[in-house]
Design a protein around this motif. Structure first.
Motif, PDB file in Angstrom:
ATOM      1  N   PHE A 133     -67.345  55.409 -44.088  1.00 47.92           N
ATOM      2  CA  PHE A 133     -67.589  56.552 -44.957  1.00 47.92           C
ATOM      3  C   PHE A 133     -66.357  56.889 -45.801  1.00 47.92           C
ATOM      4  N   LEU A 134     -65.189  56.916 -45.143  1.00 45.00           N
ATOM      5  CA  LEU A 134     -63.987  57.345 -45.859  1.00 45.00           C
ATOM      6  C   LEU A 134     -63.438  56.276 -46.785  1.00 45.00           C
ATOM      7  N   VAL A 135     -63.154  55.089 -46.230  1.00 41.98           N
ATOM      8  CA  VAL A 135     -62.490  54.046 -47.027  1.00 41.98           C
ATOM      9  C   VAL A 135     -63.461  53.394 -48.026  1.00 41.98           C
ATOM     10  N   THR A 136     -64.594  52.900 -47.505  1.00 44.44           N
ATOM     11  CA  THR A 136     -65.519  52.158 -48.362  1.00 44.44           C
ATOM     12  C   THR A 136     -66.021  53.035 -49.502  1.00 44.44           C
ATOM     13  N   TYR A 146     -69.752  65.617 -48.087  1.00 47.30           N
ATOM     14  CA  TYR A 146     -69.053  64.346 -48.069  1.00 47.30           C
ATOM     15  C   TYR A 146     -68.851  63.817 -49.492  1.00 47.30           C
ATOM     16  N   ASP A 147     -69.914  63.941 -50.319  1.00 46.67           N
ATOM     17  CA  ASP A 147     -69.823  63.505 -51.720  1.00 46.67           C
ATOM     18  C   ASP A 147     -68.700  64.239 -52.451  1.00 46.67           C
ATOM     19  N   LYS A 148     -68.611  65.575 -52.192  1.00 49.09           N
ATOM     20  CA  LYS A 148     -67.580  66.379 -52.845  1.00 49.09           C
ATOM     21  C   LYS A 148     -66.190  65.911 -52.408  1.00 49.09           C
ATOM     22  N   PHE A 149     -66.061  65.654 -51.093  1.00 48.23           N
ATOM     23  CA  PHE A 149     -64.780  65.206 -50.533  1.00 48.23           C
ATOM     24  C   PHE A 149     -64.356  63.883 -51.174  1.00 48.23           C
ATOM     25  N   SER A 150     -65.340  62.960 -51.217  1.00 43.93           N
ATOM     26  CA  SER A 150     -65.059  61.633 -51.738  1.00 43.93           C
ATOM     27  C   SER A 150     -64.699  61.679 -53.228  1.00 43.93           C
ATOM     28  N   CYS A 151     -65.389  62.564 -53.985  1.00 41.24           N
ATOM     29  CA  CYS A 151     -65.092  62.697 -55.419  1.00 41.24           C
ATOM     30  C   CYS A 151     -63.684  63.247 -55.626  1.00 41.24           C
ATOM     31  N   LYS A 152     -63.285  64.182 -54.729  1.00 39.10           N
ATOM     32  CA  LYS A 152     -61.968  64.791 -54.846  1.00 39.10           C
ATOM     33  C   LYS A 152     -60.883  63.731 -54.627  1.00 39.10           C
ATOM     34  N   ILE A 153     -61.084  62.903 -53.588  1.00 44.34           N
ATOM     35  CA  ILE A 153     -60.117  61.832 -53.289  1.00 44.34           C
ATOM     36  C   ILE A 153     -60.040  60.888 -54.493  1.00 44.34           C
ATOM     37  N   THR A 154     -61.227  60.555 -55.045  1.00 44.78           N
ATOM     38  CA  THR A 154     -61.269  59.644 -56.193  1.00 44.78           C
ATOM     39  C   THR A 154     -60.487  60.226 -57.363  1.00 44.78           C
ATOM     40  N   ARG A 155     -60.671  61.547 -57.586  1.00 47.00           N
ATOM     41  CA  ARG A 155     -59.983  62.201 -58.704  1.00 47.00           C
ATOM     42  C   ARG A 155     -58.465  62.120 -58.514  1.00 47.00           C
ATOM     43  N   VAL A 156     -58.028  62.372 -57.272  1.00 44.86           N
ATOM     44  CA  VAL A 156     -56.587  62.314 -56.973  1.00 44.86           C
ATOM     45  C   VAL A 156     -56.064  60.899 -57.230  1.00 44.86           C
ATOM     46  N   ALA A 157     -56.845  59.889 -56.782  1.00 46.78           N
ATOM     47  CA  ALA A 157     -56.432  58.488 -56.969  1.00 46.78           C
ATOM     48  C   ALA A 157     -56.357  58.141 -58.455  1.00 46.78           C
ATOM     49  N   ALA A 164     -75.209  50.468 -54.575  1.00 44.50           N
ATOM     50  CA  ALA A 164     -74.040  50.558 -53.694  1.00 44.50           C
ATOM     51  C   ALA A 164     -74.139  51.763 -52.756  1.00 44.50           C
ATOM     52  N   LYS A 165     -74.707  52.869 -53.268  1.00 47.33           N
ATOM     53  CA  LYS A 165     -74.859  54.081 -52.456  1.00 47.33           C
ATOM     54  C   LYS A 165     -75.780  53.790 -51.268  1.00 47.33           C
ATOM     55  N   MET A 166     -76.866  53.073 -51.558  1.00 44.95           N
ATOM     56  CA  MET A 166     -77.806  52.707 -50.496  1.00 44.95           C
ATOM     57  C   MET A 166     -77.110  51.836 -49.455  1.00 44.95           C
ATOM     58  N   LEU A 167     -76.279  50.891 -49.927  1.00 40.98           N
ATOM     59  CA  LEU A 167     -75.588  49.986 -49.006  1.00 40.98           C
ATOM     60  C   LEU A 167     -74.662  50.763 -48.072  1.00 40.98           C
ATOM     61  N   ILE A 168     -74.041  51.825 -48.596  1.00 38.70           N
ATOM     62  CA  ILE A 168     -73.134  52.619 -47.769  1.00 38.70           C
ATOM     63  C   ILE A 168     -73.916  53.379 -46.692  1.00 38.70           C
ATOM     64  N   TYR A 169     -74.958  54.094 -47.095  1.00 38.39           N
ATOM     65  CA  TYR A 169     -75.725  54.898 -46.128  1.00 38.39           C
ATOM     66  C   TYR A 169     -76.396  54.025 -45.057  1.00 38.39           C
ATOM     67  N   VAL A 220     -64.761  55.813 -50.732  1.00 35.14           N
ATOM     68  CA  VAL A 220     -63.722  56.237 -51.687  1.00 35.14           C
ATOM     69  C   VAL A 220     -63.416  55.087 -52.657  1.00 35.14           C
ATOM     70  N   ILE A 221     -63.333  53.861 -52.132  1.00 33.53           N
ATOM     71  CA  ILE A 221     -63.060  52.699 -53.000  1.00 33.53           C
ATOM     72  C   ILE A 221     -64.217  52.517 -53.990  1.00 33.53           C
ATOM     73  N   LYS A 222     -65.434  52.668 -53.488  1.00 30.93           N
ATOM     74  CA  LYS A 222     -66.619  52.519 -54.357  1.00 30.93           C
ATOM     75  C   LYS A 222     -66.622  53.604 -55.450  1.00 30.93           C
ATOM     76  N   ASN A 223     -66.344  54.854 -55.042  1.00 28.24           N
ATOM     77  CA  ASN A 223     -66.331  55.952 -56.021  1.00 28.24           C
ATOM     78  C   ASN A 223     -65.223  55.761 -57.055  1.00 28.24           C
ATOM     79  N   PHE A 224     -64.089  55.245 -56.588  1.00 29.86           N
ATOM     80  CA  PHE A 224     -62.958  55.008 -57.486  1.00 29.86           C
ATOM     81  C   PHE A 224     -63.350  53.988 -58.564  1.00 29.86           C
TER      82      PHE A 224
END
Lengths: 221, 193
Positions: free
Chosen positions: A75-78, B16-27, A23-28, A80-84
């Motif tokens: 970068f922001l939405v996709t 960017y990874d740090k930012f995204s992890c932070k948002i994920t943690r908040v969520a 998934a990380k590769m797909l994003i980049y 963040v959803i993936k990381n979540f």
């Protein structure tokens, strides 16, 4: 270091970085793909003789806006959803029955009549299944499941960011750009007419026409 | 000096990874630590999730994005009342043309590149005596230990990187002219009405 070694290092780095994280590769690569595609589309509009100049004033900023917003929202939405989704799996919140059994045997979860529950006072934020000492027992099941969840989340995130958020925002951006450019273009004619906000291009153009076709007071009978 | 070294050490991706992890943690905090844990118990669903993780490459991903784009973007453009009717029509025509051209070339090039990479990422056991270019078949095979699944994802990644390199040219040579031709075709049809 010779070329063969550099080439082997390159291959091995790709394998270790993305072999277990598709998934990380797909994003980049997705972000890079959108950027390249938008650059080509801007050129395509600019050289298309059949599109009138007025439409180009909307379409070119629309395309630039599309590219920029696409990259940022991807970068922001996709991501963040993936990381979540990824964290839901790695923290043990979401799992398959086999992973649950493993977590139950490791005394992380408790099996009850109504399903699995977490131990009271358990801190999810510090827990990662991958860091468990006996992770090898479940690694195959866990990696397959996590990769699947990651790719699904990444795909849903892409649809949301590229196909819903981006077109809405880029249209807003392009409309504002077109109005500004048109206002600049017709500056000598429209003079003191205020910058049009909250009205459609049709209404704006009608207003401009009305303002300059109004008979002067001296002609009133 | 300190600021110069901090700029040098700054990596966009890690920030960017740090930012995204932070948002994920908040969520995740917002979701809360639910006592009852969701478990996907249907074996078919688990199998389907595993299959997607193993088989959905960037090519299929591009196809899904293209199909869903056709279902949403033209309607978003059509409902944009901030522009005049003529601009709106051009915008819809170009959006549809761009999606069709981008998806067709994007999917085809990615798929072909992944296939090409696969042809030169063979394991010794996969090389048959009647194969052509036997010496080159292991050219792209990694030299460290890997699982079958990792190798499949490695081929997808390498194929996608190759596709991106090729698409620098095809975006201009195929995508853009095809978008232009389709836009004119769709816009022309609209004019005829």
């Amino acid at each position: 270091m010779n070329i063969a070694q550099l080439f082997n290092n390159f291959k091995n780095t790709i394998l270790t970085k993305y072999g277990s994280n598709p998934a990380k590769m797909l994003i980049y690569t997705g972000v890079l793909g959108w950027f390249l595609s938008s650059a080509a589309q801007v050129v395509a509009i600019a050289v298309n003789d059949k599109i009138p100049k007025e439409q180009k004033m909307f379409l070119i900023p629309q395309e630039i806006g599309d590219g920029a917003i696409n990259v940022v929202s991807f970068f922001l939405v996709t991501s963040v959803i993936k990381n979540f989704a990824s964290r839901l799996v790695s923290s043990g919140r979401l799992a398959t029955p086999k992973i649950r059994e493993f977590l139950t045997n490791s005394e992380i979860n408790i099996k009850t009549k109504n399903g699995w529950k977490v131990l009271p006072g358990f801190d999810f934020s510090k827990f990662n299944i991958k860091n468990m000492t006996n992770f090898d027992q479940i690694s195959d099941e866990y990696n397959s499941f996590k990769n699947g969840v990651d790719v699904i989340a990444m795909t849903l995130g892409s649809i949301l960011s590229c196909n819903i958020i981006t077109p809405i925002l880029r249209n807003k951006y392009a409309t504002n750009r077109q109005r500004k450019v048109l206002a600049e273009f017709n500056k000598p004619e429209i003079g003191g007419l205020k910058y049009p906000k909250g009205i459609s291009m049709d209404t704006y153009q009608k207003q401009v026409t009305m303002k300059f076709s109004k008979p002067s007071a001296s002609l009133k009978i | 000096m300190a600021s110069i070294s901090s700029i040098r050490n700054f990596s966009f991706l890690s920030a960017y990874d740090k930012f995204s992890c932070k948002i994920t943690r908040v969520a995740l905090d917002a979701v809360g630590s639910r006592e009852k844990l969701p478990t996907i118990s249907n074996p078919k669903t688990v199998k389907c999730i595993d299959w997607i993780g193993k088989n959905l490459s960037s090519a299929e991903n591009r196809l899904i994005l293209g199909a869903s784009a056709l279902l949403s973007q033209p309607f978003i453009d059509a409902s944009n009342k901030d522009v005049d009717a003529k601009t709106r029509r051009y915008s819809i025509c170009r959006t549809v043309a761009k999606i069709i051209a981008g998806t067709l070339t994007g999917f085809t090039i990615r798929k072909l590149c992944i296939k090409s990479i696969d042809a030169f990422t063979k394991l010794p056991s996969e090389i048959k005596p009647d194969m052509k270019f036997k010496n080159l078949r292991k050219l792209l095979t990694p030299t460290i230990k890997f699982s079958a699944e990792e190798l499949a994802q490695y081929k997808n990644t390498l194929g996608t990187i190759l596709a991106l390199g090729i698409m620098v040219f095809t975006n201009f040579l195929i995508d853009a002219p095809l978008t232009k031709a389709l836009t004119n075709l769709f816009a022309g049809k609209g004019d005829a009405k």
